[in-house]
Scaffold this active site. Sequence first.
Site, short mmCIF file in Angstrom:
data_model
loop_
_atom_site.label_atom_id
_atom_site.label_comp_id
_atom_site.label_asym_id
_atom_site.label_seq_id
_atom_site.Cartn_x
_atom_site.Cartn_y
_atom_site.Cartn_z
N TRP A 140 52.00 40.69 25.82
CA TRP A 140 50.75 40.49 26.13
C TRP A 140 50.12 39.66 27.30
CZ3 TRP A 140 48.64 34.97 22.88
CH2 TRP A 140 49.69 34.32 23.14
N ASN A 141 48.47 40.23 27.92
CA ASN A 141 48.26 39.09 29.29
C ASN A 141 47.03 38.30 28.90
OD1 ASN A 141 50.08 41.45 30.63
ND2 ASN A 141 48.66 42.58 29.55
N HIS A 149 19.91 39.97 33.12
CA HIS A 149 21.10 40.04 34.00
C HIS A 149 19.90 39.45 35.04
CE1 HIS A 149 23.23 41.58 37.28
NE2 HIS A 149 23.69 42.45 37.54
N HIS A 151 30.14 41.90 35.52
CA HIS A 151 30.19 43.33 35.87
C HIS A 151 31.26 44.04 36.68
CE1 HIS A 151 26.35 42.28 35.33
NE2 HIS A 151 26.45 41.26 34.84
N ASP A 165 24.88 46.44 31.33
CA ASP A 165 24.20 45.18 32.02
C ASP A 165 23.06 44.85 31.24
OD1 ASP A 165 24.92 45.79 34.60
OD2 ASP A 165 23.46 46.10 35.01
MN MN Z 1 26.13 44.98 36.87
#
Ligand code: MN
Length: 263
Positions: free
Chosen positions: A65-66, A83, A73, A79
Site C-alpha cells: 500500500w501507499n 470552487h 484539481h 470541479d
Molecule cells: Mn479544477
Amino acid sequence: MTMHALSELAVALLDGSVRIVDLSVTLDGHTPILQLPEEFGWKQSWPFALEEISRYDERGPAWYWNNIKCGEHTGTHFDAPIHWITGKDHENHATDTLPTDRFVAPAVVVDATSAVQADEDFLLTVDFLKDWEARHGEIPRRSWVLYRTDWSKRETPSEFLNKRTDGHHNPGWDPAAITFLAEERDIIGVGTETVGTDAGQASGQEPMFPCHNLMHGANKCGLASLTNLDQLPPTGAVLIAAPLKIRDGSGSPCRVLALVPRS
Ligand code: MN
C-alpha cells in the site's frame, strides 16, 4: 415480460453491446497540473506523489500500500460549484453535498478538433454550438457537454501545458457560450481535455476565467484533463463521474467512465 432498463443494461454490458470507455489520465508524479500566476502563487497545488508504505517486505510482509498526496484539481478531476467565488453561496455545492444525480448523466461531445488545430487559443462560441445542434439535435438538459479538442493527445507535459512567456495557450470558451449552455440548455456542466476548464489565456477574458465564473455561478460543474473523447459518439453516451466525498471539497481527482453503445 418487459425487462427493466437496468436489467437490459446489465445484459448489454455482458454481451458487449454497451462498452465502457475510460476518459481518465493516469496519476503519477508527471501528471500535468495548473500553475498559479506568480502574484497568486504563494502556495501551489501539489503534484501527485506516491509514498510506498510497504510491499510484501520487512515493512509489511503480506501487504502492498501507499500514501498519496495531491491537490484537489490534479489530473482528470471534478470541479464543484464551490470552487469559484461565484458559486460559493449555492446549496449542496461541494464534493460531499452535491446531489448524486450529477454523477451519472448523459453526455454529448462537441468536436472542435479542426478549429483548435488551426488556433490553439480557439474559443468555442454559441454559433459553434448551434451549428452542432443543427446536425445532432438540441443539447439535452441535465447532460454533460464534452469539448473535444484532441488536446489530450499532446505527448509531453510541456506540450500539454503549452506555457510561453505570455502564459499558457490552450482552447477555451467564449463567455456567451457558457451562459448559453448554463441558462438556455441547463446542462450539468462541461468537460474539457485541457488542464483546467478554461482557456490558457482566460485570465485576460471578461469575465476572467469565464467557464469557472459563469458555470459555477450557475451551480454547474466541470471536468478537466479528460482523454479518449475521440472514442465517444456525438450523442448517446452516459457518463459516470463522481468526485471523492471530501468534506467541503472544491473538487477531486476522479475516474471518469463513459458507457457507449457499440456501433
Ligand atoms: Mn479544477
